[in-house]
Design a protein around this motif. Structure first.
Motif, PDB file in Angstrom:
ATOM      1  N   LYS A 169      34.717  33.853  47.598  1.00 53.22           N
ATOM      2  CA  LYS A 169      34.892  35.079  46.817  1.00 53.22           C
ATOM      3  C   LYS A 169      34.496  36.317  47.622  1.00 53.22           C
ATOM      4  O   LYS A 169      35.191  37.340  47.604  1.00 53.22           O
ATOM      5  CB  LYS A 169      34.060  35.004  45.532  1.00 53.22           C
ATOM      6  N   LEU A 172      37.172  37.133  50.161  1.00 48.53           N
ATOM      7  CA  LEU A 172      38.361  37.656  49.491  1.00 48.53           C
ATOM      8  C   LEU A 172      38.151  39.121  49.094  1.00 48.53           C
ATOM      9  O   LEU A 172      39.018  39.977  49.311  1.00 48.53           O
ATOM     10  CB  LEU A 172      38.686  36.823  48.254  1.00 48.53           C
ATOM     11  N   GLU A 173      36.995  39.409  48.507  1.00 48.42           N
ATOM     12  CA  GLU A 173      36.696  40.780  48.084  1.00 48.42           C
ATOM     13  C   GLU A 173      36.688  41.729  49.272  1.00 48.42           C
ATOM     14  O   GLU A 173      37.237  42.826  49.215  1.00 48.42           O
ATOM     15  CB  GLU A 173      35.346  40.825  47.366  1.00 48.42           C
ATOM     16  N   THR A 179      38.236  39.299  42.641  1.00 52.28           N
ATOM     17  CA  THR A 179      37.658  38.022  42.211  1.00 52.28           C
ATOM     18  C   THR A 179      36.989  38.233  40.867  1.00 52.28           C
ATOM     19  O   THR A 179      36.831  39.359  40.397  1.00 52.28           O
ATOM     20  CB  THR A 179      36.623  37.487  43.225  1.00 52.28           C
ATOM     21  N   ASP A 182      30.530  36.434  39.822  1.00 57.54           N
ATOM     22  CA  ASP A 182      29.817  36.303  41.092  1.00 57.54           C
ATOM     23  C   ASP A 182      28.970  35.032  41.080  1.00 57.54           C
ATOM     24  O   ASP A 182      27.749  35.083  41.034  1.00 57.54           O
ATOM     25  CB  ASP A 182      28.955  37.546  41.314  1.00 57.54           C
ATOM     26  N   LEU A 186      35.146  28.645  40.142  1.00 54.67           N
ATOM     27  CA  LEU A 186      36.463  29.077  40.585  1.00 54.67           C
ATOM     28  C   LEU A 186      37.241  29.576  39.368  1.00 54.67           C
ATOM     29  O   LEU A 186      37.998  28.842  38.742  1.00 54.67           O
ATOM     30  CB  LEU A 186      37.200  27.925  41.274  1.00 54.67           C
ATOM     31  N   THR A 190      39.925  34.625  40.617  1.00 48.75           N
ATOM     32  CA  THR A 190      39.771  34.189  42.002  1.00 48.75           C
ATOM     33  C   THR A 190      40.899  33.250  42.408  1.00 48.75           C
ATOM     34  O   THR A 190      41.433  33.336  43.524  1.00 48.75           O
ATOM     35  CB  THR A 190      38.414  33.488  42.196  1.00 48.75           C
ATOM     36  N   ARG A 191      41.278  32.358  41.513  1.00 48.59           N
ATOM     37  CA  ARG A 191      42.369  31.423  41.820  1.00 48.59           C
ATOM     38  C   ARG A 191      43.676  32.193  42.075  1.00 48.59           C
ATOM     39  O   ARG A 191      44.441  31.850  42.981  1.00 48.59           O
ATOM     40  CB  ARG A 191      42.541  30.428  40.679  1.00 48.59           C
ATOM     41  N   SER A 193      43.899  35.229  43.223  1.00 52.68           N
ATOM     42  CA  SER A 193      43.760  35.875  44.525  1.00 52.68           C
ATOM     43  C   SER A 193      43.932  34.878  45.662  1.00 52.68           C
ATOM     44  O   SER A 193      44.479  35.217  46.718  1.00 52.68           O
ATOM     45  CB  SER A 193      42.399  36.571  44.628  1.00 52.68           C
TER      46      SER A 193
END
Length: 224
Positions: A169, A172-173, A179, A182, A186, A190-191, A193
Protein backbone atom coordinates in the motif's frame (compact mmCIF):
# COMPACT_ATOMS: atom_id res chain seq x y z
CA UNK A 1 24.36 -27.12 38.73
CA UNK A 2 22.56 -23.81 38.54
CA UNK A 3 21.30 -22.49 35.23
CA UNK A 4 21.98 -18.82 34.64
CA UNK A 5 19.93 -16.93 32.07
CA UNK A 6 21.81 -14.16 30.30
CA UNK A 7 19.66 -11.46 28.74
CA UNK A 8 21.28 -10.23 25.54
CA UNK A 9 20.66 -6.53 24.72
CA UNK A 10 17.87 -6.40 22.16
CA UNK A 11 15.81 -3.71 20.50
CA UNK A 12 12.33 -4.18 19.09
CA UNK A 13 11.74 -1.95 16.07
CA UNK A 14 8.91 0.59 16.35
CA UNK A 15 7.02 2.28 13.51
CA UNK A 16 9.01 5.22 12.15
CA UNK A 17 12.41 3.84 13.17
CA UNK A 18 15.21 2.98 10.77
CA UNK A 19 18.63 1.46 11.36
CA UNK A 20 20.30 4.87 11.41
CA UNK A 21 17.91 6.25 14.05
CA UNK A 22 18.28 3.10 16.17
CA UNK A 23 22.07 3.32 15.92
CA UNK A 24 21.92 6.96 17.05
CA UNK A 25 19.73 6.01 20.01
CA UNK A 26 22.39 3.57 21.23
CA UNK A 27 25.31 5.88 20.51
CA UNK A 28 26.64 4.28 17.33
CA UNK A 29 27.82 6.55 14.50
CA UNK A 30 27.40 3.78 11.91
CA UNK A 31 24.25 1.62 11.66
CA UNK A 32 26.26 -1.15 10.00
CA UNK A 33 27.89 -1.89 13.36
CA UNK A 34 24.50 -3.23 14.45
CA UNK A 35 23.20 -4.63 11.15
CA UNK A 36 26.42 -6.53 10.30
CA UNK A 37 26.86 -8.08 13.74
CA UNK A 38 26.88 -11.92 13.60
CA UNK A 39 23.99 -12.07 16.07
CA UNK A 40 21.80 -10.25 13.52
CA UNK A 41 22.32 -12.83 10.77
CA UNK A 42 18.67 -13.90 10.87
CA UNK A 43 17.54 -10.31 10.50
CA UNK A 44 19.80 -9.82 7.47
CA UNK A 45 18.29 -12.92 5.92
CA UNK A 46 14.73 -11.64 6.45
CA UNK A 47 15.56 -8.01 5.66
CA UNK A 48 18.25 -8.06 2.95
CA UNK A 49 17.56 -4.38 2.24
CA UNK A 50 18.78 -2.53 5.36
CA UNK A 51 16.71 0.51 4.37
CA UNK A 52 13.48 -1.42 4.95
CA UNK A 53 12.84 -2.97 8.36
CA UNK A 54 9.50 -3.74 9.99
CA UNK A 55 7.91 -2.84 13.34
CA UNK A 56 8.42 -5.81 15.65
CA UNK A 57 11.75 -6.85 14.14
CA UNK A 58 14.29 -7.63 16.84
CA UNK A 59 17.84 -6.30 16.69
CA UNK A 60 20.78 -7.44 18.77
CA UNK A 61 22.60 -4.39 20.12
CA UNK A 62 26.34 -5.05 20.60
CA UNK A 63 28.47 -3.47 23.28
CA UNK A 64 30.12 -0.24 22.29
CA UNK A 65 33.86 -0.36 21.82
CA UNK A 66 35.83 2.41 23.43
CA UNK A 67 37.97 4.47 21.08
CA UNK A 68 41.19 5.99 22.33
CA UNK A 69 42.50 9.28 20.96
CA UNK A 70 46.00 10.60 21.56
CA UNK A 71 46.22 13.81 23.58
CA UNK A 72 48.71 15.33 25.94
CA UNK A 73 47.89 15.09 29.61
CA UNK A 74 47.31 18.20 31.71
CA UNK A 75 45.80 19.92 28.68
CA UNK A 76 42.27 20.48 27.45
CA UNK A 77 41.26 18.86 24.18
CA UNK A 78 38.15 19.29 22.06
CA UNK A 79 36.72 16.31 20.18
CA UNK A 80 33.88 16.63 17.70
CA UNK A 81 31.27 13.86 17.60
CA UNK A 82 29.47 13.54 14.30
CA UNK A 83 25.69 13.43 14.53
CA UNK A 84 24.09 10.51 12.72
CA UNK A 85 22.52 11.53 9.41
CA UNK A 86 20.56 9.78 6.67
CA UNK A 87 19.85 10.72 3.07
CA UNK A 88 16.18 11.26 2.28
CA UNK A 89 15.29 10.70 -1.38
CA UNK A 90 11.94 11.73 -2.88
CA UNK A 91 11.00 11.31 -6.55
CA UNK A 92 8.30 13.55 -8.02
CA UNK A 93 6.62 12.00 -11.06
CA UNK A 94 3.23 12.22 -12.73
CA UNK A 95 0.90 9.29 -13.41
CA UNK A 96 2.69 8.60 -16.70
CA UNK A 97 6.00 8.40 -14.77
CA UNK A 98 7.30 11.61 -16.31
CA UNK A 99 9.57 13.42 -13.82
CA UNK A 100 8.60 16.79 -12.41
CA UNK A 101 11.99 18.31 -13.24
CA UNK A 102 13.31 21.68 -12.07
CA UNK A 103 10.41 22.29 -9.68
CA UNK A 104 10.98 24.56 -6.70
CA UNK A 105 10.48 22.89 -3.34
CA UNK A 106 10.74 23.50 0.38
CA UNK A 107 11.31 20.55 2.71
CA UNK A 108 10.88 21.06 6.44
CA UNK A 109 12.33 18.46 8.81
CA UNK A 110 12.92 18.89 12.55
CA UNK A 111 12.41 22.65 12.31
CA UNK A 112 14.98 23.00 9.54
CA UNK A 113 13.89 24.10 6.06
CA UNK A 114 15.75 22.89 2.98
CA UNK A 115 15.06 24.61 -0.32
CA UNK A 116 16.01 23.83 -3.88
CA UNK A 117 14.78 22.45 -7.18
CA UNK A 118 14.23 18.89 -8.32
CA UNK A 119 16.82 17.48 -10.72
CA UNK A 120 16.19 16.17 -14.23
CA UNK A 121 14.78 12.93 -12.78
CA UNK A 122 12.41 14.75 -10.44
CA UNK A 123 14.59 13.81 -7.47
CA UNK A 124 14.84 15.62 -4.16
CA UNK A 125 17.82 14.39 -2.17
CA UNK A 126 18.52 15.81 1.26
CA UNK A 127 20.62 14.78 4.27
CA UNK A 128 18.54 14.94 7.45
CA UNK A 129 18.97 13.85 11.10
CA UNK A 130 18.81 10.07 11.49
CA UNK A 131 16.13 10.22 14.19
CA UNK A 132 13.77 12.43 12.16
CA UNK A 133 10.37 10.76 11.76
CA UNK A 134 8.30 13.22 9.78
CA UNK A 135 8.41 16.38 7.74
CA UNK A 136 6.49 18.50 5.27
CA UNK A 137 7.14 18.96 1.57
CA UNK A 138 5.96 21.97 -0.45
CA UNK A 139 6.32 21.93 -4.23
CA UNK A 140 5.60 24.79 -6.62
CA UNK A 141 4.54 23.49 -10.03
CA UNK A 142 4.43 27.01 -11.44
CA UNK A 143 6.98 29.80 -11.24
CA UNK A 144 4.30 32.43 -11.74
CA UNK A 145 4.34 35.11 -9.01
CA UNK A 146 1.85 34.35 -6.27
CA UNK A 147 1.43 30.68 -7.21
CA UNK A 148 0.60 28.36 -4.32
CA UNK A 149 2.50 25.15 -3.59
CA UNK A 150 1.09 21.67 -3.15
CA UNK A 151 1.78 20.31 0.32
CA UNK A 152 2.41 16.72 1.43
CA UNK A 153 3.28 15.22 4.82
CA UNK A 154 6.46 13.15 4.67
CA UNK A 155 6.91 10.05 6.81
CA UNK A 156 10.60 9.23 7.36
CA UNK A 157 11.48 5.66 8.23
CA UNK A 158 7.86 4.48 7.87
CA UNK A 159 8.32 2.25 4.81
CA UNK A 160 7.42 -1.38 5.55
CA UNK A 161 8.87 -4.35 3.62
CA UNK A 162 7.03 -5.09 0.37
CA UNK A 163 6.29 -8.62 1.64
CA UNK A 164 3.59 -7.06 3.82
CA UNK A 165 0.29 -5.71 2.45
CA UNK A 166 0.99 -2.44 4.29
CA UNK A 167 4.31 -2.17 2.40
CA UNK A 168 2.48 -2.76 -0.90
CA UNK A 169 0.00 0.00 0.00
CA UNK A 170 2.74 2.46 0.92
CA UNK A 171 4.52 2.01 -2.40
CA UNK A 172 1.29 2.26 -4.36
CA UNK A 173 0.45 5.52 -2.58
CA UNK A 174 3.92 6.95 -3.18
CA UNK A 175 3.56 6.09 -6.87
CA UNK A 176 0.25 7.94 -7.10
CA UNK A 177 -2.28 5.10 -6.67
CA UNK A 178 -5.07 5.25 -4.09
CA UNK A 179 -5.34 2.72 -1.28
CA UNK A 180 -7.81 2.07 1.49
CA UNK A 181 -7.22 1.36 5.16
CA UNK A 182 -3.71 1.67 6.59
CA UNK A 183 -3.34 -1.94 7.72
CA UNK A 184 -2.58 -5.45 6.45
CA UNK A 185 -6.05 -5.90 4.92
CA UNK A 186 -6.25 -6.09 1.11
CA UNK A 187 -9.28 -3.83 0.78
CA UNK A 188 -11.27 -3.21 -2.46
CA UNK A 189 -9.64 0.19 -3.13
CA UNK A 190 -6.15 -1.28 -2.88
CA UNK A 191 -7.13 -4.25 -5.03
CA UNK A 192 -8.44 -1.88 -7.71
CA UNK A 193 -5.16 0.05 -7.61
CA UNK A 194 -3.23 -3.19 -7.94
CA UNK A 195 -5.25 -3.97 -11.07
CA UNK A 196 -4.37 -0.55 -12.48
CA UNK A 197 -0.70 -0.86 -11.54
CA UNK A 198 -0.45 -4.30 -13.12
CA UNK A 199 -2.15 -3.08 -16.30
CA UNK A 200 0.04 0.05 -16.43
CA UNK A 201 3.22 -2.01 -16.18
CA UNK A 202 2.43 -4.96 -18.41
CA UNK A 203 1.98 -7.50 -15.62
CA UNK A 204 -0.53 -10.30 -15.32
CA UNK A 205 -3.69 -8.48 -14.16
CA UNK A 206 -4.94 -10.32 -11.08
CA UNK A 207 -5.44 -7.66 -8.39
CA UNK A 208 -3.20 -9.74 -6.12
CA UNK A 209 0.17 -8.63 -4.73
CA UNK A 210 2.02 -11.55 -6.31
CA UNK A 211 5.80 -11.81 -6.49
CA UNK A 212 6.07 -10.18 -9.93
CA UNK A 213 3.94 -7.25 -8.77
CA UNK A 214 5.93 -6.78 -5.57
CA UNK A 215 9.20 -6.86 -7.50
CA UNK A 216 7.92 -4.25 -9.96
CA UNK A 217 6.71 -2.04 -7.10
CA UNK A 218 10.19 -2.10 -5.58
CA UNK A 219 11.74 -1.35 -8.97
CA UNK A 220 9.46 1.63 -9.56
CA UNK A 221 9.92 2.78 -5.97
CA UNK A 222 13.61 3.59 -6.55
CA UNK A 223 14.69 0.09 -5.54
CA UNK A 224 13.17 0.16 -2.06
Amino acid sequence: MDTIAINMPEHRVRQGECLASIAKTYGFADWQTIYDHPNNENLRHRRPNPNVIYPGDRLFIPDKQQKEEAGETEQRHRFRIRGARITLRIFLRDMDENPHANKRYGLQVEGQTYEGRTDSEGLIQQVVPADAEEGELRVWFSDEPGSEPMIWPVGIGHLNPVEFVSGVKQRLENLGYMTGSDDEHLDPITRESLLRFQKDHGLLVTGEPDEATRNRLVEKHAGT
